[in-house]
Write a protein that holds these residues in place. Structure first.
Motif, PDB file in Angstrom:
ATOM      1  N   UNK A   1       7.937  -2.056 -11.230  1.00 20.72           N
ATOM      2  CA  UNK A   1       6.808  -2.450 -12.065  1.00 20.72           C
ATOM      3  C   UNK A   1       5.707  -1.404 -11.869  1.00 20.72           C
ATOM      4  N   UNK A   2       5.239  -0.823 -12.961  1.00 20.88           N
ATOM      5  CA  UNK A   2       4.256   0.251 -12.895  1.00 20.88           C
ATOM      6  C   UNK A   2       2.874  -0.302 -12.564  1.00 20.88           C
ATOM      7  N   UNK A   3       2.157   0.436 -11.702  1.00 22.70           N
ATOM      8  CA  UNK A   3       0.772   0.105 -11.381  1.00 22.70           C
ATOM      9  C   UNK A   3      -0.194   0.918 -12.224  1.00 22.70           C
TER      10      UNK A   3
ATOM     11  N   UNK B   1       3.883   2.663  -8.558  1.00 25.07           N
ATOM     12  CA  UNK B   1       4.520   1.373  -8.775  1.00 25.07           C
ATOM     13  C   UNK B   1       3.805   0.279  -7.985  1.00 25.07           C
ATOM     14  N   UNK B   2       3.900  -0.905  -8.533  1.00 23.07           N
ATOM     15  CA  UNK B   2       3.281  -2.080  -7.922  1.00 23.07           C
ATOM     16  C   UNK B   2       4.331  -2.882  -7.145  1.00 23.07           C
TER      17      UNK B   2
ATOM     18  N   UNK C   1       0.839  -1.210   0.000  1.00 21.15           N
ATOM     19  CA  UNK C   1       0.000   0.000   0.000  1.00 21.15           C
ATOM     20  C   UNK C   1       0.871   1.255   0.000  1.00 21.15           C
ATOM     21  N   UNK C   2       1.927   1.262   0.800  1.00 17.29           N
ATOM     22  CA  UNK C   2       2.825   2.421   0.843  1.00 17.29           C
ATOM     23  C   UNK C   2       3.527   2.621  -0.499  1.00 17.29           C
ATOM     24  N   UNK C   3       3.951   1.527  -1.123  1.00 13.99           N
ATOM     25  CA  UNK C   3       4.603   1.610  -2.425  1.00 13.99           C
ATOM     26  C   UNK C   3       3.640   2.177  -3.460  1.00 13.99           C
ATOM     27  N   UNK C   4       2.386   1.709  -3.484  1.00 17.76           N
ATOM     28  CA  UNK C   4       1.430   2.160  -4.489  1.00 17.76           C
ATOM     29  C   UNK C   4       1.018   3.615  -4.292  1.00 17.76           C
ATOM     30  N   UNK C   5       1.222   4.170  -3.092  1.00 14.64           N
ATOM     31  CA  UNK C   5       0.899   5.569  -2.839  1.00 14.64           C
ATOM     32  C   UNK C   5       2.009   6.526  -3.268  1.00 14.64           C
TER      33      UNK C   5
END
Length: 88
Positions: free
Chosen positions: A51-53, A42-43, A4-8
């Motif tokens: 890896x891009x989200x 990022x994912x 979750x922190x990475x995707x933010x």
């Protein structure tokens, strides 16, 4: 850092062209090119590759969810910027 922190973390492209590849490798096929000021989340991270989200295209305003695809970019200080230093 949790998923979750990475995707933010929102990254901004700071070079004219940033190649998006189908795997975390300089020799991988180029799928698309991000332009300066395009943004992405990022994912997953793999060393200096991410890896891009989701991609946010600056000029067209398009939002592209690519989280189920292999879209990798190399995260280097000279290629992208992020206001949250915990993201690098």
């Amino acid at each position: 850092m949790s998923e979750k922190e990475i995707s933010n973390c929102l990254y901004t492209v700071k070079k004219a062209n940033l190649n998006v590849r189908n795997s975390a490798n300089d020799d991988a096929t180029i799928l698309r090119v991000l332009k300066i000021n395009d943004q992405f989340t990022i994912k997953e991270k793999n060393n200096d590759w991410a890896q891009i989200g989701t991609i946010y295209k600056k000029i067209s305003g398009d939002v592209m969810d690519v989280s189920k695809e292999n879209n990798w970019v190399q995260i280097l200080e000279e290629t992208v910027t992020n206001s949250n230093k915990n993201c690098m």
